[in-house]
Write a protein that holds these residues in place. Structure first.
Motif, PDB file in Angstrom:
ATOM      1  N   TYR A   1      30.462  30.492 -31.085  1.00 42.54           N
ATOM      2  CA  TYR A   1      30.807  31.098 -29.797  1.00 42.54           C
ATOM      3  C   TYR A   1      30.139  32.464 -29.648  1.00 42.54           C
ATOM      4  O   TYR A   1      29.522  32.757 -28.623  1.00 42.54           O
ATOM      5  N   LEU A   2      30.229  33.297 -30.678  1.00 39.74           N
ATOM      6  CA  LEU A   2      29.626  34.627 -30.621  1.00 39.74           C
ATOM      7  C   LEU A   2      28.102  34.548 -30.535  1.00 39.74           C
ATOM      8  O   LEU A   2      27.474  35.287 -29.772  1.00 39.74           O
TER       9      LEU A   2
ATOM     10  N   ALA B   1      23.223  34.968 -27.291  1.00 34.91           N
ATOM     11  CA  ALA B   1      22.031  34.297 -26.779  1.00 34.91           C
ATOM     12  C   ALA B   1      21.946  34.351 -25.263  1.00 34.91           C
ATOM     13  O   ALA B   1      20.926  33.965 -24.692  1.00 34.91           O
ATOM     14  N   GLY B   2      23.006  34.802 -24.585  1.00 27.94           N
ATOM     15  CA  GLY B   2      22.927  34.984 -23.145  1.00 27.94           C
ATOM     16  C   GLY B   2      23.869  34.130 -22.320  1.00 27.94           C
ATOM     17  O   GLY B   2      23.856  34.214 -21.096  1.00 27.94           O
ATOM     18  N   LEU B   3      24.682  33.286 -22.940  1.00 27.12           N
ATOM     19  CA  LEU B   3      25.621  32.472 -22.168  1.00 27.12           C
ATOM     20  C   LEU B   3      26.874  33.293 -21.844  1.00 27.12           C
ATOM     21  O   LEU B   3      27.288  34.151 -22.626  1.00 27.12           O
ATOM     22  N   ASP B   4      27.477  33.006 -20.678  1.00 27.37           N
ATOM     23  CA  ASP B   4      28.751  33.677 -20.385  1.00 27.37           C
ATOM     24  C   ASP B   4      29.847  33.082 -21.251  1.00 27.37           C
ATOM     25  O   ASP B   4      29.648  32.088 -21.949  1.00 27.37           O
ATOM     26  N   SER B   5      31.024  33.664 -21.232  1.00 26.89           N
ATOM     27  CA  SER B   5      32.083  33.262 -22.162  1.00 26.89           C
ATOM     28  C   SER B   5      32.529  31.816 -21.947  1.00 26.89           C
ATOM     29  O   SER B   5      32.838  31.110 -22.903  1.00 26.89           O
ATOM     30  N   VAL B   6      32.564  31.349 -20.697  1.00 22.92           N
ATOM     31  CA  VAL B   6      32.990  29.976 -20.425  1.00 22.92           C
ATOM     32  C   VAL B   6      31.962  28.986 -20.977  1.00 22.92           C
ATOM     33  O   VAL B   6      32.317  28.021 -21.677  1.00 22.92           O
ATOM     34  N   GLN B   7      30.690  29.212 -20.681  1.00 25.25           N
ATOM     35  CA  GLN B   7      29.646  28.319 -21.173  1.00 25.25           C
ATOM     36  C   GLN B   7      29.557  28.356 -22.704  1.00 25.25           C
ATOM     37  O   GLN B   7      29.374  27.316 -23.343  1.00 25.25           O
ATOM     38  N   ALA B   8      29.688  29.553 -23.273  1.00 28.19           N
ATOM     39  CA  ALA B   8      29.650  29.663 -24.734  1.00 28.19           C
ATOM     40  C   ALA B   8      30.816  28.896 -25.349  1.00 28.19           C
ATOM     41  O   ALA B   8      30.657  28.229 -26.380  1.00 28.19           O
ATOM     42  N   GLY B   9      31.987  28.954 -24.721  1.00 27.85           N
ATOM     43  CA  GLY B   9      33.148  28.215 -25.209  1.00 27.85           C
ATOM     44  C   GLY B   9      32.942  26.715 -25.138  1.00 27.85           C
ATOM     45  O   GLY B   9      33.255  25.978 -26.075  1.00 27.85           O
TER      46      GLY B   9
ATOM     47  N   TRP C   1      30.032  25.068 -25.069  1.00 23.15           N
ATOM     48  CA  TRP C   1      28.998  24.617 -25.991  1.00 23.15           C
ATOM     49  C   TRP C   1      29.424  24.730 -27.449  1.00 23.15           C
ATOM     50  O   TRP C   1      29.029  23.910 -28.285  1.00 23.15           O
ATOM     51  N   SER C   2      30.247  25.721 -27.767  1.00 22.87           N
ATOM     52  CA  SER C   2      30.739  25.791 -29.153  1.00 22.87           C
ATOM     53  C   SER C   2      31.671  24.615 -29.440  1.00 22.87           C
ATOM     54  O   SER C   2      31.658  24.055 -30.534  1.00 22.87           O
ATOM     55  N   GLN C   3      32.455  24.201 -28.435  1.00 22.13           N
ATOM     56  CA  GLN C   3      33.311  23.031 -28.607  1.00 22.13           C
ATOM     57  C   GLN C   3      32.478  21.757 -28.726  1.00 22.13           C
ATOM     58  O   GLN C   3      32.795  20.863 -29.519  1.00 22.13           O
ATOM     59  N   VAL C   4      31.396  21.670 -27.954  1.00 21.57           N
ATOM     60  CA  VAL C   4      30.506  20.509 -28.034  1.00 21.57           C
ATOM     61  C   VAL C   4      29.929  20.406 -29.444  1.00 21.57           C
ATOM     62  O   VAL C   4      29.870  19.320 -30.030  1.00 21.57           O
ATOM     63  N   LEU C   5      29.504  21.547 -29.996  1.00 21.15           N
ATOM     64  CA  LEU C   5      28.952  21.543 -31.356  1.00 21.15           C
ATOM     65  C   LEU C   5      29.994  21.114 -32.387  1.00 21.15           C
ATOM     66  O   LEU C   5      29.700  20.313 -33.280  1.00 21.15           O
TER      67      LEU C   5
END
Length: 101
Positions: free
Chosen positions: A21-22, A27-35, A37-41
């Motif tokens: 997530y961090l 890398a430039g994603l906002d908090s919602v998108q980072a959340g 994509w981290s869940q997808v991973l």
């Protein structure tokens, strides 16, 4: 597996999700998108692990199966070593007779 191992793995997966997530935020994603994509991973990793587990279970390459096979072979080897030469010769004769039939 011991309980402490399970706890350690759980904490490691939790930490990996936080680190992912961090890194995604840096890398430039906002908090919602980072959340997301981290869940997808993490879910992708879980599904990958599950598939390898099912493959090992299906092909019987699990630790328990290997231990059982090793134990059976050790028991048979010990019994074979305990046979007298006469018993061994008799057994070999019986096997050869069964092969010829």
């Amino acid at each position: 597996m011991r309980r402490i191992d399970v706890i350690g793995i759980g904490l490691g997966v939790f930490a990996a999700g936080g680190i992912a997530y961090l890194v995604l935020q840096v890398a430039g994603l906002d908090s919602v998108q980072a959340g997301i994509w981290s869940q997808v991973l993490l879910i992708g990793g879980l599904i990958g692990w599950l598939l390898t587990y099912l493959f090992r279970a299906g092909t019987k390459q699990m630790t328990y199966n290997q231990q059982l096979k090793d134990y059976e072979e050790a028991v048979l080897q010990k019994r074979l070593e305990e046979l007298t030469p006469e018993e061994l010769a008799k057994m070999q004769t019986e096997i050869e007779q069964k092969k010829s039939h």
